[in-house]
Design an enzyme around this catalytic site. Structure first.
Site, mmCIF file in Angstrom:
data_model
loop_
_atom_site.group_PDB
_atom_site.id
_atom_site.type_symbol
_atom_site.label_atom_id
_atom_site.label_comp_id
_atom_site.label_asym_id
_atom_site.label_seq_id
_atom_site.Cartn_x
_atom_site.Cartn_y
_atom_site.Cartn_z
ATOM 1 N N HIS A 122 3.546 -1.133 -59.373
ATOM 2 C CA HIS A 122 2.379 -1.283 -58.499
ATOM 3 C C HIS A 122 2.883 -1.687 -57.126
ATOM 4 C CE1 HIS A 122 -0.991 -2.864 -56.428
ATOM 5 N NE2 HIS A 122 -0.644 -4.122 -56.615
ATOM 6 N N CYS B 116 -5.224 -4.774 -59.566
ATOM 7 C CA CYS B 116 -3.948 -4.042 -59.400
ATOM 8 C C CYS B 116 -3.417 -3.502 -60.727
ATOM 9 C CB CYS B 116 -2.903 -4.945 -58.752
ATOM 10 S SG CYS B 116 -3.463 -5.590 -57.183
ATOM 11 N N ASN C 113 -0.980 -1.575 -49.813
ATOM 12 C CA ASN C 113 -1.305 -1.853 -51.211
ATOM 13 C C ASN C 113 -2.679 -1.240 -51.496
ATOM 14 O OD1 ASN C 113 -2.330 -3.094 -53.560
ATOM 15 N ND2 ASN C 113 -1.224 -4.988 -53.188
#
Ligand code: ACO
Length: 348
Positions: A275, A114, A305
């Site tokens: 993020h 990430c 995500n």
């Protein structure tokens, strides 16, 4: 002194929209549970055979390159961040180089999950500031849908992730009111196994018992086996609560680190693009830093995500919506598997 500016930005998300209710076909979950815990309403899934992590990255790159007013052949270095590469090796960077008919330039593949985009931005910044490269293409892309457990067993992870890609072209500028002010990278491997995909891998249970199943480590043992597949040991694992607790500490910490390094404060931020891990995490960070709704951009509701792609997709969408304007102070922040985390502060 040279600074690094984002000269062009692009994104690509697959056409196929998968709603929370669509997932009910595969697992015992509910729209209510997913929205309440994560904020996600839908995500995109790549075409199973006609799209890959690389091809999505290429689509995003084409937009970024066009917006930068250059051609693919002007790119002098590639950085490709992903945790879902087309091949175990080589990385997606060379596939992108080949398909976009770029010259024999360097192609660096990075992991960092990430945090991949922020790590990539920091690497690019060093190359640009030293004058080594003038047109770096940085891509974050993921095809998660090909590697998730679509049974109830995997629901805590599977409902969160989506596919897509984002890309930026980075160039030098001598304008002191534009470009990257600083980047800040961190890691702590103490919790490496808390959010991880252990197999295929060569660890042979060295770090932790029972990460995969085999009787003894003899020559001929494979990093992937039928047992691993049958026992669902090839899917991502996540202790969600540990991730949540760490993320809500590290996000604010690394954002404040960037601000304080530049003698700025939270009120100076025009837009924070975190993020897109989980809307609850982003909201917690927003409250902790006392940021207004206008100061934070989230789009996890639509895309889930997308790991290394989430920041460039969100930044690109904010740009396309007119929420990013010349001179704006933009803060990017990431936290993810490793754990790794980081931030970047830049003037648009
Ligand atoms: N649908 C329905 N029920 C579910 C689902 C689902 N998709 N997933 C888990 N559950 C159930 C569990 O089985 C459990 O049931 P039980 O109480 O009967 O045993 C119950 O919900 C609670 O499970 P927990 O895992 O404790 O759920 P939690 O409240 O922690 O929520 C979540 C899970 C949303 C993952 C949460 O921990 C979280 O937000 N963590 C942050 C992690 C994160 O955002 N990761 C993103 C990727 S990592 C990154 O980008 C940094």
């Amino acid at each position: 002194m040279l600074r690094t500016k984002i000269a062009g930005i692009g994104k690509y998300v697959p056409e196929n929209i998968v709603t929370n209710n669509d997932l009910l076909k595969y697992m015992d979950t509910s729209d209510e549970w997913i929205q309440e815990r994560t904020g996600i309403k839908e995500r995109r899934y790549a075409h199973r055979t006609k799209e890959t992590t690389t091809t999505m990255g290429i689509e995003a790159a084409k937009v970024a390159i066009e917006r930068a007013g250059i051609t693919p052949q002007d790119i002098d270095f590639i950085i490709f961040a992903t945790l879902s590469p087309d091949y175990y090796f080589p990385g997606c960077g060379v596939l992108l180089q080949r398909e976009m008919k770029m010259g024999e330039i360097g192609a660096l593949d990075i992991r960092n999950q990430c945090s991949g985009f922020v790590y990539g931005l920091s690497i690019a910044d060093q190359f640009i500031k030293t004058g080594m490269y003038k047109n770096i293409l940085l891509v974050g892309s993921e095809k998660h849908s090909f590697g998730l457990d679509f049974t109830t067993r995997g629901r805590n992870v599977t409902v969160i992730f989506g596919d897509g890609a984002g890309a930026v072209v980075l160039q030098p500028t001598t304008n002191e009111n534009q470009g990257i002010l600083s980047t800040h990278l961190h890691s702590d491997g103490a919790d490496a196994e808390v959010l991880a995909m252990y197999n295929p891998g060569t660890h042979a249970n060295y770090w932790k018992e029972n990460l995969n199943s085999f009787d003894e480590a003899e020559i001929g043992q494979m990093f992937i086996s039928h047992d691993m597949i049958n026992n669902a040991q090839i899917f991502p694992n996540m202790d969600g609560q540990t991730v949540f607790k760490k993320a809500v500490v590290k996000f604010p910490e690394v954002i404040m680190e960037a601000l304080s390094k530049n003698n700025l404060s939270t009120t100076d931020i025009n837009l924070l693009v975190p993020h897109q891990a989980n809307l609850r995490i982003a909201q917690f960070v927003q409250q902790k830093l006392k940021l207004s709704d206008d100061q934070v951009f989230n789009n996890i509701q639509k895309y889930g995500n997308t790991t290394a792609a989430s920041i460039p997709i969100a930044l690109c969408e904010a740009f396309e919506l007119g929420k990013v304007n010349e001179g704006d102070l933009i803060c990017l922040a990431a936290f993810g598997s490793g754990f790794t985390w980081g931030s970047a502060l830049l003037r648009w």
